[in-house]
Design a protein around this motif. Structure first.
Motif, PDB file in Angstrom:
ATOM      1  N   GLY A 284      53.507  56.155  54.635  1.00  0.00           N
ATOM      2  CA  GLY A 284      52.183  56.556  55.102  1.00  0.00           C
ATOM      3  C   GLY A 284      51.446  57.470  54.154  1.00  0.00           C
ATOM      4  O   GLY A 284      50.423  58.051  54.524  1.00  0.00           O
ATOM      5  N   LEU A 285      51.921  57.597  52.909  1.00  0.00           N
ATOM      6  CA  LEU A 285      51.313  58.542  51.972  1.00  0.00           C
ATOM      7  C   LEU A 285      50.217  57.923  51.104  1.00  0.00           C
ATOM      8  O   LEU A 285      49.391  58.649  50.557  1.00  0.00           O
ATOM      9  N   ILE A 286      50.226  56.604  50.969  1.00  0.00           N
ATOM     10  CA  ILE A 286      49.180  55.942  50.181  1.00  0.00           C
ATOM     11  C   ILE A 286      48.737  54.672  50.898  1.00  0.00           C
ATOM     12  O   ILE A 286      49.428  54.163  51.790  1.00  0.00           O
ATOM     13  N   TYR A 287      47.570  54.165  50.473  1.00  0.00           N
ATOM     14  CA  TYR A 287      47.096  52.860  50.894  1.00  0.00           C
ATOM     15  C   TYR A 287      47.031  51.970  49.655  1.00  0.00           C
ATOM     16  O   TYR A 287      46.607  52.422  48.587  1.00  0.00           O
ATOM     17  N   ILE A 288      47.436  50.725  49.800  1.00  0.00           N
ATOM     18  CA  ILE A 288      47.373  49.770  48.698  1.00  0.00           C
ATOM     19  C   ILE A 288      46.213  48.808  48.952  1.00  0.00           C
ATOM     20  O   ILE A 288      46.108  48.221  50.025  1.00  0.00           O
ATOM     21  N   CYS A 289      45.338  48.680  47.965  1.00  0.00           N
ATOM     22  CA  CYS A 289      44.193  47.767  48.044  1.00  0.00           C
ATOM     23  C   CYS A 289      44.449  46.623  47.061  1.00  0.00           C
ATOM     24  O   CYS A 289      44.434  46.823  45.842  1.00  0.00           O
ATOM     25  N   TYR A 290      44.708  45.433  47.600  1.00  0.00           N
ATOM     26  CA  TYR A 290      45.085  44.298  46.759  1.00  0.00           C
ATOM     27  C   TYR A 290      43.868  43.523  46.263  1.00  0.00           C
ATOM     28  O   TYR A 290      42.845  43.427  46.948  1.00  0.00           O
ATOM     29  N   CYS A 291      44.009  42.943  45.088  1.00  0.00           N
ATOM     30  CA  CYS A 291      42.938  42.141  44.489  1.00  0.00           C
ATOM     31  C   CYS A 291      42.965  40.724  45.060  1.00  0.00           C
ATOM     32  O   CYS A 291      43.998  40.039  45.010  1.00  0.00           O
ATOM     33  N   LEU A 292      41.845  40.281  45.617  1.00  0.00           N
ATOM     34  CA  LEU A 292      41.747  38.935  46.153  1.00  0.00           C
ATOM     35  C   LEU A 292      41.830  37.896  45.025  1.00  0.00           C
ATOM     36  O   LEU A 292      41.338  38.125  43.909  1.00  0.00           O
ATOM     37  N   CYS A 293      42.449  36.769  45.323  1.00  0.00           N
ATOM     38  CA  CYS A 293      42.438  35.657  44.372  1.00  0.00           C
ATOM     39  C   CYS A 293      41.021  35.107  44.229  1.00  0.00           C
ATOM     40  O   CYS A 293      40.597  34.727  43.139  1.00  0.00           O
ATOM     41  N   TYR A 294      40.315  35.073  45.378  1.00  0.00           N
ATOM     42  CA  TYR A 294      38.932  34.605  45.404  1.00  0.00           C
ATOM     43  C   TYR A 294      38.274  35.187  46.648  1.00  0.00           C
ATOM     44  O   TYR A 294      38.920  35.289  47.698  1.00  0.00           O
ATOM     45  N   PRO A 295      37.004  35.601  46.558  1.00  0.00           N
ATOM     46  CA  PRO A 295      36.345  36.211  47.722  1.00  0.00           C
ATOM     47  C   PRO A 295      35.964  35.189  48.781  1.00  0.00           C
ATOM     48  O   PRO A 295      34.821  34.724  48.855  1.00  0.00           O
ATOM     49  N   GLU A 296      36.940  34.810  49.588  1.00  0.00           N
ATOM     50  CA  GLU A 296      36.734  33.855  50.664  1.00  0.00           C
ATOM     51  C   GLU A 296      37.751  34.124  51.763  1.00  0.00           C
ATOM     52  O   GLU A 296      38.749  34.812  51.555  1.00  0.00           O
ATOM     53  N   LEU A 297      37.500  33.579  52.944  1.00  0.00           N
ATOM     54  CA  LEU A 297      38.429  33.685  54.058  1.00  0.00           C
ATOM     55  C   LEU A 297      39.461  32.563  53.974  1.00  0.00           C
ATOM     56  O   LEU A 297      39.178  31.504  53.428  1.00  0.00           O
ATOM     57  N   PRO A 298      40.696  32.775  54.500  1.00  0.00           N
ATOM     58  CA  PRO A 298      41.183  34.020  55.106  1.00  0.00           C
ATOM     59  C   PRO A 298      41.605  35.020  54.039  1.00  0.00           C
ATOM     60  O   PRO A 298      41.792  34.658  52.873  1.00  0.00           O
ATOM     61  N   LEU A 299      41.766  36.268  54.443  1.00  0.00           N
ATOM     62  CA  LEU A 299      42.173  37.311  53.514  1.00  0.00           C
ATOM     63  C   LEU A 299      43.691  37.371  53.362  1.00  0.00           C
ATOM     64  O   LEU A 299      44.209  37.605  52.271  1.00  0.00           O
ATOM     65  N   LYS A 300      44.402  37.169  54.459  1.00  0.00           N
ATOM     66  CA  LYS A 300      45.870  37.236  54.406  1.00  0.00           C
ATOM     67  C   LYS A 300      46.392  36.120  53.511  1.00  0.00           C
ATOM     68  O   LYS A 300      46.056  34.961  53.664  1.00  0.00           O
ATOM     69  N   GLY A 301      47.226  36.492  52.567  1.00  0.00           N
ATOM     70  CA  GLY A 301      47.793  35.517  51.644  1.00  0.00           C
ATOM     71  C   GLY A 301      46.886  35.178  50.479  1.00  0.00           C
ATOM     72  O   GLY A 301      47.318  34.540  49.510  1.00  0.00           O
ATOM     73  N   ASN A 302      45.628  35.620  50.550  1.00  0.00           N
ATOM     74  CA  ASN A 302      44.648  35.321  49.502  1.00  0.00           C
ATOM     75  C   ASN A 302      44.505  36.508  48.552  1.00  0.00           C
ATOM     76  O   ASN A 302      43.419  36.993  48.302  1.00  0.00           O
ATOM     77  N   TYR A 303      45.629  37.036  48.061  1.00  0.00           N
ATOM     78  CA  TYR A 303      45.555  38.165  47.141  1.00  0.00           C
ATOM     79  C   TYR A 303      46.724  38.130  46.169  1.00  0.00           C
ATOM     80  O   TYR A 303      47.732  37.456  46.392  1.00  0.00           O
ATOM     81  N   GLN A 304      46.554  38.882  45.087  1.00  0.00           N
ATOM     82  CA  GLN A 304      47.578  38.977  44.050  1.00  0.00           C
ATOM     83  C   GLN A 304      48.365  40.271  44.273  1.00  0.00           C
ATOM     84  O   GLN A 304      47.793  41.354  44.187  1.00  0.00           O
ATOM     85  N   ASP A 305      49.652  40.157  44.531  1.00  0.00           N
ATOM     86  CA  ASP A 305      50.412  41.360  44.868  1.00  0.00           C
ATOM     87  C   ASP A 305      50.790  42.200  43.662  1.00  0.00           C
ATOM     88  O   ASP A 305      51.366  43.274  43.803  1.00  0.00           O
ATOM     89  N   ASP A 306      50.420  41.737  42.449  1.00  0.00           N
ATOM     90  CA  ASP A 306      50.692  42.544  41.257  1.00  0.00           C
ATOM     91  C   ASP A 306      49.409  43.158  40.676  1.00  0.00           C
ATOM     92  O   ASP A 306      49.430  43.758  39.610  1.00  0.00           O
ATOM     93  N   LYS A 307      48.278  43.004  41.401  1.00  0.00           N
ATOM     94  CA  LYS A 307      47.015  43.647  41.002  1.00  0.00           C
ATOM     95  C   LYS A 307      46.492  44.433  42.195  1.00  0.00           C
ATOM     96  O   LYS A 307      46.216  43.849  43.250  1.00  0.00           O
ATOM     97  N   TYR A 308      46.349  45.731  42.040  1.00  0.00           N
ATOM     98  CA  TYR A 308      46.007  46.566  43.197  1.00  0.00           C
ATOM     99  C   TYR A 308      45.444  47.905  42.740  1.00  0.00           C
ATOM    100  O   TYR A 308      45.581  48.310  41.571  1.00  0.00           O
TER     101      TYR A 308
END
Length: 443
Positions: A284-308
């Motif tokens: 609970g000490l930080i929040y991670i903001c992930y980079c989307l692969c592309y700005p479209e829905l859905p958001l879940k699964g649509n991101y790169q977990d090594d860019k944040y």
């Protein structure tokens, strides 16, 4: 002095429910969990039994006869005969649950017994939560608590619900604040940015009316968090975790706010540090903001977990990390210097999470197209931009107007300025961020 919190309303609703399951309140250290539970107990119960597994480890023996409620109550009474268990009128608090997650097994039996209400609370619950979850599945409720948001800060300053509703009406009508309103809210919001939302810091400021003493409290809390890392980060490189925590301000202060592991230590690699970010997030000490692969829905699964990007759970911790010169300038002159963008972006990220949003951003490869955050309505994606001034918003305009992004029809911009709605861009002052979700629901 008790500071009114949003959890107060939740606890009252929980008390009114017919079949109250034991409640687990999660959240970082020193955000006011125990204080709020005590206040609630004082107002609604004839007897309050508080068991703190850090301060009183002797209570770890209460499961020696098994996990049934009657056996645990009997063993608590043996340790302290002064504790009164009044059926239907007793609240039991198992505090510092991370120190003794085994007690979670008993929640099922307390629910089946039905005579006593039970709340569990603790910091770093993300670390031990798998053990807690497996021990109590189906027999508990979860509540995630955060440090104070700007609305709770306004309550602490004496502002009423009517004032907050009026702020929301300004947003819904696209009606700018008058000069006096804008000046007052801007000033209070900057104070909130400097202080953060940790109750001990806010209470010191409210009681004295000045910043003196607040930095010492912030820095002591920061030391406590680092001590927690050394205590609970078992089987992990504690120095790496602390390194990540300490490198967030300097990386947020850069134009490219993507968190770069290579900047944390010489020769550092992502695979060696990935667990550090996840540990800090789960604590609970930080929040991670992930980079989307592309700005479209859905958001879940649509991101790169090594860019944040990484943000602190409370902007007061970011402030506590600053050097002495920046601290003095910030408190004396309210001059944010190079940390202006970092501070406002962190406070918006924090506010979005406290409103129930997950964090995503977008950076197009080999392009200047970049957007700070995205939130979603039912069938649309809303880009959110944080600007130091009410300047050009090329990326935001591109996302709104281009046929390449059909899920996006309008965007939101937060600035140090006033309300304005034009060409699909809904512009609001920073201090309105906490109202964004309510505004979205009104559209």
């Amino acid at each position: 002095m008790y500071l009114k919190r949003k959890v107060d309303h939740y606890l009252k609703e929980w008390k009114l429910s017919q079949e109250r399951k034991p409640l687990v309140i999660k959240g970082a250290r020193q955000i006011g969990k125990t204080e709020s539970i005590r206040q609630f107990a004082m107002e609604h119960y004839a007897s309050f039994i508080e068991i703190n597994f850090v301060e009183e480890p002797k209570y770890k023996t209460i499961i020696s006869d098994g996990y049934h409620a009657a056996d645990i109550v009997k063993n608590i009474s043996r340790i302290d005969p002064q504790k009164r268990f009044i059926p239907e009128e007793t609240l039991i608090l198992f505090d510092e649950l991370q120190e003794f997650p085994e007690i979670a097994t008993a929640l099922k039996f307390f629910f089946q017994d039905g005579r006593f209400d039970v709340i569990c609370s603790g910091s770093l619950l993300g670390i031990s939560y798998r053990r807690i979850e497996s021990n109590s599945v189906g027999y508990k409720l979860d509540y995630r608590m955060y440090s104070m948001d700007f609305e709770e800060f306004l309550w602490a300053k004496g502002y009423t619900e009517e004032v907050i509703q009026d702020m929301l009406e300004h947003m819904k009508q696209g009606r700018p604040f008058n000069e006096a309103e804008l000046s007052i809210y801007d000033s209070m919001f900057l104070d909130y940015c400097i202080l953060g939302g940790l109750p001990a810091v806010v209470r010191e400021y409210i009681s004295t009316g000045i910043f003196e003493g607040t930095l010492q409290i912030q820095r002591q809390l920061l030391k406590d968090y680092k001590e927690d890392i050394r205590k609970y980060a078992e089987g992990m490189d504690q120095a790496r975790i602390i390194n990540v925590l300490e490198h967030i301000p300097v990386q947020l202060a850069k134009e490219n706010k993507k968190f770069q592991i290579s900047k944390v230590a010489k020769g550092a690699r992502f695979k060696d540090y990935r667990g550090c970010m996840e540990w800090l997030r789960d604590a609970g000490l930080i929040y991670i903001c992930y980079c989307l692969c592309y700005p479209e829905l859905p958001l879940k699964g649509n991101y790169q977990d090594d860019k944040y990007k990484l943000y602190y759970f409370d902007t007061g911790i970011l402030v506590a990390m600053l050097d002495e010169e920046a601290q003095e300038d910030l408190r004396a002159n309210k001059n944010l210097n190079v940390y202006k963008g970092a501070l406002y972006e962190n406070i918006v990220a924090e506010s979005l999470v406290k409103s129930g949003y997950e964090l995503y951003y977008y950076k197009k490869d080999n392009s200047t197209l970049e957007e700070d955050f995205f939130v979603r309505m039912k069938d649309s994606l809303i880009p959110v931009e944080v600007k130091a001034t009410n300047g050009k918003t090329k990326s935001l305009r591109t996302l709104i107007s281009s046929d390449c992004y059909p899920d996006i029809s309008f965007g939101v911009k937060f600035i140090k300025g006033n309300i304005g709605i034009e060409n699909g861009i809904h512009t609001f002052p920073y201090f309105c961020t906490f109202l964004l979700k309510r505004y979205m629901k009104s559209l």
